[in-house]
Design a protein around this motif. Structure first.
Motif, PDB file in Angstrom:
ATOM      1  N   SER A   1      33.468  34.975  46.880  1.00 22.09           N
ATOM      2  CA  SER A   1      34.710  34.654  46.178  1.00 22.09           C
ATOM      3  C   SER A   1      35.084  35.737  45.173  1.00 22.09           C
ATOM      4  O   SER A   1      36.219  35.778  44.689  1.00 22.09           O
ATOM      5  N   ILE A   2      34.115  36.615  44.826  1.00 23.92           N
ATOM      6  CA  ILE A   2      34.362  37.735  43.922  1.00 23.92           C
ATOM      7  C   ILE A   2      33.840  38.995  44.604  1.00 23.92           C
ATOM      8  O   ILE A   2      32.700  39.029  45.054  1.00 23.92           O
ATOM      9  N   ILE A   3      34.659  40.025  44.693  1.00 26.71           N
ATOM     10  CA  ILE A   3      34.247  41.277  45.314  1.00 26.71           C
ATOM     11  C   ILE A   3      34.479  42.415  44.332  1.00 26.71           C
ATOM     12  O   ILE A   3      35.299  42.293  43.407  1.00 26.71           O
ATOM     13  N   TYR A   4      33.752  43.517  44.531  1.00 29.34           N
ATOM     14  CA  TYR A   4      33.967  44.681  43.675  1.00 29.34           C
ATOM     15  C   TYR A   4      34.714  45.757  44.446  1.00 29.34           C
ATOM     16  O   TYR A   4      34.290  46.188  45.505  1.00 29.34           O
ATOM     17  N   ASP A   5      35.843  46.172  43.908  1.00 34.28           N
ATOM     18  CA  ASP A   5      36.659  47.248  44.462  1.00 34.28           C
ATOM     19  C   ASP A   5      36.562  48.416  43.500  1.00 34.28           C
ATOM     20  O   ASP A   5      36.987  48.306  42.344  1.00 34.28           O
ATOM     21  N   ILE A   6      35.992  49.529  43.953  1.00 34.50           N
ATOM     22  CA  ILE A   6      35.729  50.653  43.063  1.00 34.50           C
ATOM     23  C   ILE A   6      37.017  51.211  42.461  1.00 34.50           C
ATOM     24  O   ILE A   6      36.999  51.840  41.396  1.00 34.50           O
ATOM     25  N   LYS A   7      38.165  50.958  43.094  1.00 30.19           N
ATOM     26  CA  LYS A   7      39.437  51.461  42.586  1.00 30.19           C
ATOM     27  C   LYS A   7      40.146  50.462  41.679  1.00 30.19           C
ATOM     28  O   LYS A   7      41.127  50.809  41.025  1.00 30.19           O
ATOM     29  N   ARG A   8      39.658  49.204  41.635  1.00 29.81           N
ATOM     30  CA  ARG A   8      40.336  48.177  40.843  1.00 29.81           C
ATOM     31  C   ARG A   8      39.401  47.480  39.852  1.00 29.81           C
ATOM     32  O   ARG A   8      39.754  47.266  38.703  1.00 29.81           O
ATOM     33  N   GLY A   9      38.212  47.127  40.287  1.00 31.11           N
ATOM     34  CA  GLY A   9      37.276  46.378  39.460  1.00 31.11           C
ATOM     35  C   GLY A   9      36.800  45.153  40.222  1.00 31.11           C
ATOM     36  O   GLY A   9      36.830  45.120  41.455  1.00 31.11           O
ATOM     37  N   PHE A  10      36.358  44.108  39.493  1.00 34.67           N
ATOM     38  CA  PHE A  10      35.928  42.864  40.128  1.00 34.67           C
ATOM     39  C   PHE A  10      37.156  42.002  40.420  1.00 34.67           C
ATOM     40  O   PHE A  10      37.928  41.679  39.515  1.00 34.67           O
ATOM     41  N   VAL A  11      37.316  41.632  41.696  1.00 28.74           N
ATOM     42  CA  VAL A  11      38.492  40.893  42.142  1.00 28.74           C
ATOM     43  C   VAL A  11      38.093  39.446  42.423  1.00 28.74           C
ATOM     44  O   VAL A  11      37.229  39.174  43.258  1.00 28.74           O
ATOM     45  N   TYR A  12      38.720  38.513  41.708  1.00 30.96           N
ATOM     46  CA  TYR A  12      38.562  37.081  41.966  1.00 30.96           C
ATOM     47  C   TYR A  12      39.584  36.708  43.043  1.00 30.96           C
ATOM     48  O   TYR A  12      40.793  36.679  42.778  1.00 30.96           O
ATOM     49  N   LEU A  13      39.096  36.442  44.245  1.00 26.69           N
ATOM     50  CA  LEU A  13      40.005  36.204  45.362  1.00 26.69           C
ATOM     51  C   LEU A  13      40.745  34.880  45.228  1.00 26.69           C
ATOM     52  O   LEU A  13      41.938  34.791  45.528  1.00 26.69           O
ATOM     53  N   HIS A  14      40.039  33.833  44.778  1.00 33.44           N
ATOM     54  CA  HIS A  14      40.644  32.507  44.622  1.00 33.44           C
ATOM     55  C   HIS A  14      40.202  31.930  43.277  1.00 33.44           C
ATOM     56  O   HIS A  14      39.244  31.161  43.198  1.00 33.44           O
ATOM     57  N   PRO A  15      40.878  32.311  42.184  1.00 30.74           N
ATOM     58  CA  PRO A  15      40.453  31.889  40.848  1.00 30.74           C
ATOM     59  C   PRO A  15      40.368  30.373  40.704  1.00 30.74           C
ATOM     60  O   PRO A  15      41.204  29.628  41.240  1.00 30.74           O
ATOM     61  N   GLN A  16      39.329  29.933  39.964  1.00 30.34           N
ATOM     62  CA  GLN A  16      39.099  28.516  39.726  1.00 30.34           C
ATOM     63  C   GLN A  16      39.008  28.263  38.222  1.00 30.34           C
ATOM     64  O   GLN A  16      38.714  29.160  37.430  1.00 30.34           O
ATOM     65  N   LEU A  17      39.230  27.004  37.834  1.00 29.56           N
ATOM     66  CA  LEU A  17      39.178  26.624  36.431  1.00 29.56           C
ATOM     67  C   LEU A  17      37.808  26.886  35.821  1.00 29.56           C
ATOM     68  O   LEU A  17      37.700  27.353  34.677  1.00 29.56           O
ATOM     69  N   ASP A  18      36.725  26.653  36.591  1.00 30.43           N
ATOM     70  CA  ASP A  18      35.378  26.809  36.035  1.00 30.43           C
ATOM     71  C   ASP A  18      34.946  28.269  35.910  1.00 30.43           C
ATOM     72  O   ASP A  18      33.836  28.552  35.459  1.00 30.43           O
ATOM     73  N   GLN A  19      35.805  29.203  36.294  1.00 28.71           N
ATOM     74  CA  GLN A  19      35.463  30.626  36.178  1.00 28.71           C
ATOM     75  C   GLN A  19      35.942  31.239  34.859  1.00 28.71           C
ATOM     76  O   GLN A  19      35.686  32.414  34.612  1.00 28.71           O
TER      77      GLN A  19
END
Length: 390
Positions: A237-255
């Motif tokens: 659900s979270i990936i690292y893109d070296i050109k952007r940073g950590f990407v939350y693909l589907h953000p949730q309230l508990d994050q």
């Protein structure tokens, strides 16, 4: 020849034929060997052009296309080619790779072929109107020069040809160029941020990015929460893109919460700034706008205020415009715009934007409709109320 005659010849000539047959048998192997030699000699003769030429089985020819639709569709496909060149030392040129790694302190010069070139570069350089960056349009190419580069200049640099018809211009998608450049600087594993604390909004209907980018492509980067103190696992659900940073693909309230990044390269670890993750409840779209007057019926000489309010996404700015009865007569009014973040329970955060129109000494020309238009990137909303003279 009859059988009797054959027997007669054998009886009469048999003894004289035997030596001849023996000699023939003795000379036969030599004759066969000589014939083989002649054949071998012939095989060594160089072949004439085109003689016994056999194409290798694994050689591929050009594919043939069936006439008609397929051929036409391939012929009409636009060809995309990079128009960007990097100027090297001693006047050499080379096409830049998709990613480059350069040392801080160096100068960068990029050129893109075309007579109307537009450029994109890291926003950091635009925000501070950095004098180290310059762009110039020549007759046949556009030029971008960045001198004394720093780690903060890390990012994407791209260009494209503009095609104009009169005053209307558009991007030519077949003539573009792009490269992402890492500017490595001692002691700076992360791309420096202009602030010491960042805010990231988690919207349920789109990606959210914690922008901790690195200046060393080989650095190992991990994401951590401040409380509880632990590393946050990506689990898809979270990936690292070296050109952007950590990407939350589907953000949730508990994050939501406070997070930071940790990078390590060549045995030297470094911690990024902290980011506050706030969950957003309001969906994206044109402003949700309301309007209310302090009173809809007033006496002459009274003071009134009209309030225009928008509840929206925390990171989306809102602009207000007013139309009121005394506008054409240049009636003096005071307009003040403000905004703040408010909590709506369950940890959800909303941006409250307001515009207040204040008018003193109400007169007859002030009676009528007070119209407020609120606009954001997704659209605009217009609301109105009336104020009458009692």
């Amino acid at each position: 020849m009859g059988l009797g005659l054959q027997r007669k010849m054998l009886r009469s000539g048999g003894p004289r034929l035997v030596p001849s047959l023996l000699l023939l048998l003795l000379l036969l192997p030599e004759a066969l060997s000589a014939a083989a030699g002649q054949t071998s000699a012939k095989s060594k003769r160089p072949k004439e052009p085109g003689e016994n030429k056999i194409k290798p089985a694994n050689k591929r020819g050009k594919p043939t296309l069936a006439p008609g639709k397929d051929r036409d569709s391939i012929a009409t496909m636009p060809k995309t080619s990079s128009i960007m060149m990097q100027v090297m030392e001693k006047g050499r040129f080379q096409k830049p790779a998709a990613t480059l790694s350069l040392a801080a302190g160096q100068s960068l010069e990029l050129r893109c072929k075309g007579n109307k070139i537009q450029w994109h570069y890291p926003e950091y350089l635009d925000t501070f109107k950095d004098s180290r960056l310059s762009m110039k349009q020549h007759d046949r190419y556009g030029q971008l020069i960045l001198v004394n580069a720093t780690a903060a200049d890390t990012g994407e640099y791209s260009c494209w040809q503009q095609v104009c018809s009169g005053y209307v211009c558009r991007k030519d998608d077949t003539k573009t160029g792009t490269t992402y450049i890492f500017f490595t600087e001692k002691g700076e594993l992360f791309v420096p941020s202009p602030s010491y604390f960042g805010v990231v909004y988690l919207n349920p209907d789109r990606e959210a990015v914690v922008p901790c980018r690195v200046t060393v492509p080989s650095a190992k980067v991990t994401l951590h929460s401040e409380f509880p103190a632990k590393e946050i696992q990506s689990n898809g659900s979270i990936i690292y893109d070296i050109k952007r940073g950590f990407v939350y693909l589907h953000p949730q309230l508990d994050q939501q919460g406070v997070v930071y990044c940790r990078a390590e390269a060549h045995g030297a670890p470094q911690i990024s700034i902290k980011y506050q993750l706030l969950y957003v409840e309001v969906p994206s779209g044109p402003p949700s706008t309301t309007i209310v007057a302090s009173s809809n019926r007033v006496n002459g000489g009274d003071d009134i205020t009209v309030l225009c309010t928008v509840l929206g996404e925390p990171d989306v700015e809102v602009e207000f415009r007013w139309i009121y009865p005394g506008l054409k007569d240049e009636r003096p009014v005071t307009i003040q715009d403000t905004w703040r973040l408010v909590s709506r329970g369950l940890g959800c955060t909303t941006r409250l934007s307001q515009s207040v129109l204040a008018l003193q000494d109400f007169e007859t020309i002030d009676a009528g409709y007070y119209i407020c238009t609120a606009q954001n990137l997704q659209g605009q909303t217009t609301v109105a109320t009336t104020v009458q003279l009692s």
